[in-house]
Design an enzyme around this catalytic site. Structure first.
Site, PDB file in Angstrom:
ATOM      1  N   SER A  12      15.537  36.043  -4.431  1.00 38.04           N
ATOM      2  CA  SER A  12      16.726  36.774  -4.280  1.00 38.04           C
ATOM      3  C   SER A  12      17.723  36.574  -3.181  1.00 38.04           C
ATOM      4  O   SER A  12      17.335  35.585  -2.322  1.00 38.04           O
ATOM      5  CB  SER A  12      16.200  38.365  -4.141  1.00 38.04           C
ATOM      6  N   LYS A  80       9.180  45.033   6.322  1.00 44.99           N
ATOM      7  CA  LYS A  80       8.730  46.378   5.787  1.00 44.99           C
ATOM      8  C   LYS A  80       8.104  46.286   4.554  1.00 44.99           C
ATOM      9  O   LYS A  80       7.139  47.238   4.027  1.00 44.99           O
ATOM     10  CB  LYS A  80      10.032  47.207   5.633  1.00 44.99           C
ATOM     11  N   ASP A  81       8.125  44.902   3.725  1.00 49.02           N
ATOM     12  CA  ASP A  81       7.568  44.858   2.450  1.00 49.02           C
ATOM     13  C   ASP A  81       6.059  44.367   2.860  1.00 49.02           C
ATOM     14  O   ASP A  81       5.268  44.299   1.897  1.00 49.02           O
ATOM     15  CB  ASP A  81       8.400  43.708   1.859  1.00 49.02           C
ATOM     16  N   THR A 121      16.957  56.099  -5.337  1.00 47.38           N
ATOM     17  CA  THR A 121      16.429  55.238  -4.432  1.00 47.38           C
ATOM     18  C   THR A 121      15.160  55.123  -4.955  1.00 47.38           C
ATOM     19  O   THR A 121      14.345  55.776  -5.783  1.00 47.38           O
ATOM     20  CB  THR A 121      16.141  55.803  -3.060  1.00 47.38           C
ATOM     21  N   SER A 123      12.618  54.353  -3.034  1.00 48.86           N
ATOM     22  CA  SER A 123      11.551  54.700  -1.953  1.00 48.86           C
ATOM     23  C   SER A 123      10.893  56.169  -1.792  1.00 48.86           C
ATOM     24  O   SER A 123      11.768  56.857  -1.852  1.00 48.86           O
ATOM     25  CB  SER A 123      12.229  54.318  -0.680  1.00 48.86           C
ATOM     26  N   LEU A 124       9.707  56.441  -1.785  1.00 50.30           N
ATOM     27  CA  LEU A 124       8.989  57.564  -1.696  1.00 50.30           C
ATOM     28  C   LEU A 124       9.702  58.169  -0.303  1.00 50.30           C
ATOM     29  O   LEU A 124       9.845  59.383  -0.169  1.00 50.30           O
ATOM     30  CB  LEU A 124       7.505  57.469  -1.525  1.00 50.30           C
ATOM     31  N   ARG A 125       9.641  57.341   0.720  1.00 48.25           N
ATOM     32  CA  ARG A 125      10.105  57.808   2.223  1.00 48.25           C
ATOM     33  C   ARG A 125      11.594  58.392   2.044  1.00 48.25           C
ATOM     34  O   ARG A 125      11.533  59.579   2.568  1.00 48.25           O
ATOM     35  CB  ARG A 125       9.863  56.716   3.140  1.00 48.25           C
ATOM     36  N   ARG A 126      12.404  57.498   1.239  1.00 50.59           N
ATOM     37  CA  ARG A 126      13.801  57.921   1.212  1.00 50.59           C
ATOM     38  C   ARG A 126      14.149  59.397   0.502  1.00 50.59           C
ATOM     39  O   ARG A 126      14.614  60.189   0.781  1.00 50.59           O
ATOM     40  CB  ARG A 126      14.716  56.868   0.920  1.00 50.59           C
ATOM     41  N   LYS A 127      13.317  59.379  -0.436  1.00 51.87           N
ATOM     42  CA  LYS A 127      13.215  60.293  -1.334  1.00 51.87           C
ATOM     43  C   LYS A 127      12.920  61.720  -1.054  1.00 51.87           C
ATOM     44  O   LYS A 127      13.404  62.599  -0.974  1.00 51.87           O
ATOM     45  CB  LYS A 127      12.443  59.915  -2.850  1.00 51.87           C
ATOM     46  N   ARG A 143      15.627  50.362  -8.860  1.00 51.98           N
ATOM     47  CA  ARG A 143      14.901  49.227  -8.382  1.00 51.98           C
ATOM     48  C   ARG A 143      16.018  48.083  -8.811  1.00 51.98           C
ATOM     49  O   ARG A 143      16.793  48.145  -9.160  1.00 51.98           O
ATOM     50  CB  ARG A 143      13.959  49.159  -9.408  1.00 51.98           C
ATOM     51  N   ASN A 145      17.144  43.971  -7.041  1.00 46.62           N
ATOM     52  CA  ASN A 145      17.642  43.420  -5.660  1.00 46.62           C
ATOM     53  C   ASN A 145      18.810  44.211  -5.209  1.00 46.62           C
ATOM     54  O   ASN A 145      19.526  45.148  -5.778  1.00 46.62           O
ATOM     55  CB  ASN A 145      17.852  41.882  -5.848  1.00 46.62           C
ATOM     56  N   VAL A 146      19.438  43.946  -4.031  1.00 51.02           N
ATOM     57  CA  VAL A 146      20.604  44.532  -3.613  1.00 51.02           C
ATOM     58  C   VAL A 146      21.804  44.586  -4.348  1.00 51.02           C
ATOM     59  O   VAL A 146      22.258  45.529  -4.467  1.00 51.02           O
ATOM     60  CB  VAL A 146      21.065  44.160  -1.982  1.00 51.02           C
ATOM     61  N   THR A 148      21.908  44.230  -7.605  1.00 55.35           N
ATOM     62  CA  THR A 148      21.685  44.687  -8.903  1.00 55.35           C
ATOM     63  C   THR A 148      21.718  46.412  -8.708  1.00 55.35           C
ATOM     64  O   THR A 148      22.190  47.106  -9.413  1.00 55.35           O
ATOM     65  CB  THR A 148      20.282  44.589  -9.325  1.00 55.35           C
ATOM     66  N   ARG A 149      21.113  46.869  -7.463  1.00 59.11           N
ATOM     67  CA  ARG A 149      21.192  48.306  -7.203  1.00 59.11           C
ATOM     68  C   ARG A 149      22.728  48.821  -6.972  1.00 59.11           C
ATOM     69  O   ARG A 149      22.961  49.751  -7.423  1.00 59.11           O
ATOM     70  CB  ARG A 149      20.332  48.334  -5.874  1.00 59.11           C
ATOM     71  N   CYS A 234      -2.946  53.923   0.891  1.00 56.76           N
ATOM     72  CA  CYS A 234      -2.316  54.820  -0.087  1.00 56.76           C
ATOM     73  C   CYS A 234      -0.760  54.795   0.418  1.00 56.76           C
ATOM     74  O   CYS A 234      -0.443  54.918   1.710  1.00 56.76           O
ATOM     75  CB  CYS A 234      -2.796  56.480   0.083  1.00 56.76           C
TER      76      CYS A 234
END
Length: 304
Positions: A12, A80-81, A121, A123-127, A143, A145-146, A148-149, A234
């Site tokens: 990417s 972070k990945d 988003t 991301s579960l965290r952001r959501k 979902r 790459n930057v 695409t989003r 998890c």
């Protein structure tokens, strides 16, 4: 310095930018390098949320395999990945100076959070953090790459989409219409780039260790220790941010329910010399004040 260090990277635009940054820094101090781009499963499967795919380190696994089978010598990742447990035989060798860890909301112009809105988003965290603050909003999966989003935001009837500011700045696609979400606790190690190498490859380990930034290394260690203690394998809505101020480290960590209704948080500080246990201690405090039960609920809901 005869060996050419083969740098593995996703293909990417952002991943290549990161790899080229490391390449330039290694060559500046006299090493020969070669870029080896590969596609990851996370880049190929775009119609499913990451947490539903059930693979830890989906963006890093392909490069792990390439390193272990001798195709590449080192890999460069958005930290972070990267899973908190690295595969056997692979070690972290450097954390580069950290960019901003801020999340931003990219909009299409005027945005009124008091109105019913749809925010995107993956991301579960952001959501979870968004729904905690704006329970009347709808959050949809995003979902890709930057680039695409960003395009998907324009193509859909959404009011905004959440991004890491650092990623957009790095490839010069930060739009005019955005708001900094200073209240949102970032993902552990957001804004940081990490280099990994084979444990047995002393040459590459020594070369890349010269690029390590001590402050970024310490702060990301604390955040990832917090994540590792809480997560237990998890995926969960977890945020963490450590900041160095002179000889003091300030830390804030959060754990949310998937729907954002429950929020557990901790804030502590310590001296730089005591940083090794800060993340773990903060995670234990969360676990002992409702976190264990919440993680069980999250795991159960994720398995449905």
């Amino acid at each position: 310095m005869n060996k050419t260090i083969r740098i593995g990277t996703r293909d990417s635009e952002l991943a290549l930018w990161q790899a080229k940054t490391v390449q330039a820094q290694l060559e500046k101090i006299g090493y020969k390098t070669e870029l080896v781009p590969v596609k990851s499963t996370g880049d190929l499967v775009l119609d499913q949320p990451l947490y539903e795919m059930g693979i830890t380190g989906i963006f890093t696994k392909t490069l792990d395999v390439a390193m272990l089978n001798g195709t590449v010598d080192i890999a460069v990742h958005s930290m972070k990945d990267v899973p908190t447990h690295l595969p056997k035989g692979i070690v972290q060798t450097a954390v580069l100076p950290r960019a901003t860890s801020t999340d931003i909301l990219v909009t299409k112009g005027d945005f009124d959070p008091e109105q019913p809105s749809t925010i995107a988003t993956g991301s579960l965290r952001r959501k979870a953090q968004w729904l905690n603050r704006y329970p009347n909003h709808t959050v949809v999966n995003l979902r890709g790459n930057v680039n695409t989003r960003l395009q998907k935001l324009q193509d859909n009837d959404w009011q905004g989409a959440i991004f890491a500011k650092a990623g957009l700045e790095r490839i010069n696609v930060l739009p005019d219409n955005f708001e900094s979400l200073d209240w949102m606790i970032p993902a552990p190690a957001q804004g940081a780039m990490v280099i990994v190498a084979l444990e047995k490859d002393a040459f590459s380990r020594e070369a890349t260790s010269k690029l390590n930034n001590t402050e970024a290394d310490i702060c990301t260690y604390i955040e990832r220790s917090f994540l590792q203690k809480l997560e237990g394998g998890c995926t969960a809505p977890i945020g963490a941010l450590a900041t160095c101020i002179d000889d003091t480290i300030q830390f804030k960590g959060v754990l949310f329910s998937l729907d954002g209704q429950t929020k557990l948080e901790v804030a502590k500080q310590c001296s730089k010399s005591d940083y090794k246990t800060l993340g773990t201690n903060c995670a234990e405090e969360i676990l002992n004040t409702g976190g264990k039960e919440l993680m069980k609920v999250i795991k159960s809901e994720m398995e449905k």
